[in-house]
Write an enzyme that holds these catalytic residues in place. Structure first.
Site, PDB file in Angstrom:
ATOM      1  N   LYS A   1       0.288  -3.450   0.289  1.00  0.00           N
ATOM      2  CA  LYS A   1       1.441  -4.389   0.194  1.00  0.00           C
ATOM      3  C   LYS A   1       0.857  -5.830   0.664  1.00  0.00           C
ATOM      4  CE  LYS A   1       5.975  -5.809   2.458  1.00  0.00           C
ATOM      5  NZ  LYS A   1       6.873  -5.164   3.049  1.00  0.00           N
TER       6      LYS A   1
ATOM      7  N   LYS B   1       2.711  -2.918  -4.077  1.00  0.00           N
ATOM      8  CA  LYS B   1       3.730  -3.982  -4.023  1.00  0.00           C
ATOM      9  C   LYS B   1       3.227  -5.218  -4.054  1.00  0.00           C
ATOM     10  CE  LYS B   1       7.584  -5.335  -1.277  1.00  0.00           C
ATOM     11  NZ  LYS B   1       8.187  -5.017   0.052  1.00  0.00           N
TER      12      LYS B   1
END
Ligand code: PBG
Length: 308
Positions: free
Chosen positions: A178, A232
């Site tokens: 992330k 992400k």
């Protein structure tokens, strides 16, 4: 006949926002078409997802009160726990219920953990909060918890707390790679989060200049017991997604995040892009790059488009 990639509603996970203390859904200005839901409007969206063949939803909560530790994230009567119980009662096993596991929606300072005297997030002290939230979410009916705080050791801590609370079967989808991204802007409007003192998450999320580091994070999460891993955001990180898909054997998810959605919607609203065509192209590209599952605010409309 020769197409290599086929997008279906079965590829999608629909992110949904549920807000405490409102009587009607509240549209999110920077995410056109997405709202903060009441319990009834939330179950309406879930019913639509089920009808269209979307296999899972992931819930985010907006509490009426926030505090330094984010205690509403583990309160059995906190908004996400209430919503999970309601959806489980209504829909049984018709859909997989996931819960985003973090405290930033619940903390007064907007950070993903406990903040120490120096204004830094205390990694190890935060793990205990995540353990409480995980047990609360799974007790309320979550099949999958998705830790998104990027604290070191979070997957192991959550796995052990779920196992000892009697939930060995409930799975962990780790937000493993992330990035500290500018693409989360509209999401922070959606959950009413402003990080205190102009802070950011660069201390715990990843640097977008790095790729090898993402693979290291993925391996750490798998060693700690993650059942699935996530990359992400999606489009600016398709190279990372491909590398992760090529190196692990577990299911890989990609999150087409709020800013990616907002860019597409803004261009479509101006007539600068064909929104429907772009929707299917973008999501197909994420699948082609290696995603087994795509978290996307476009899940319902893309499923409708695919149904023709
Ligand atoms: C943290 C979390 C964030 C998103 C999902 N989980 C925000 C952040 O890290 O600041 C972003 C999702 C999106 O932008 O759509 N709880």
């Amino acid at each position: 006949m020769v197409a290599e990639t086929t997008l279906t509603p079965n590829d999608f996970i629909l992110p949904l926002f549920v807000r405490e203390g409102i009587d009607a859904p509240v549209p999110i200005e920077s995410l056109p078409g997405v709202s903060q839901h009441t319990l009834p409007s939330l179950s309406g969206e879930v019913a639509k997802a089920i009808d269209l063949g979307v296999p899972a939803v992931i819930l985010f909560g907006i509490p009426t009160t926030k505090d330094a530790e984010g205690s509403e994230s583990w309160n059995p009567d906190g908004i996400v726990q209430v919503a999970l119980r309601d959806l489980r009662d209504r829909f049984g096993d018709e859909i997989v219920l996931m819960a985003d596991l973090c405290v930033d929606e619940y903390t007064s300072h907007g950070h993903c953990g406990i903040v120490n005297d120096r204004g830094e997030v205390d990694n190890d002290a935060t793990l205990e909060l995540y353990q409480r939230a995980a047990v609360a979410q799974v007790t309320a009916g979550a099949d999958v918890v998705a830790p998104s705080g990027m604290m070191d050791g979070q997957v192991a801590a959550i796995r052990s707390s779920l196992d000892s609370a009697g939930f060995p079967e409930q799975a962990i989808l780790a937000y493993a790679a992330k990035y500290a991204s500018s693409m989360y802007g509209p999401f922070r409007d959606a959950v009413d989060v402003t990080i205190a003192d102009g802070g950011d998450r660069k201390g715990y999320q990843q640097d977008y200049r790095n790729a090898r580091e993402a693979l290291a994070e993925v391996h750490l999460d798998l060693d700690e017991g993650a059942d699935m891993v996530m990359v992400k955001p999606a489009l600016p990180y398709l190279d990372i997604l491909r590398q992760v898909r090529d190196t692990v054997d577990v299911p890989v998810a990609a999150y087409h995040v709020s800013g990616e959605y907002a860019m597409l919607k803004a261009a479509a609203a101006n007539g600068w892009l064909d929104g429907d065509a772009a929707t299917i192209e973008v999501l197909t590209s994420i699948k082609r790059a290696g995603a087994d599952m795509i978290l996307t605010y476009l899940a319902i409309e893309a499923s409708e488009l695919l149904a023709g």
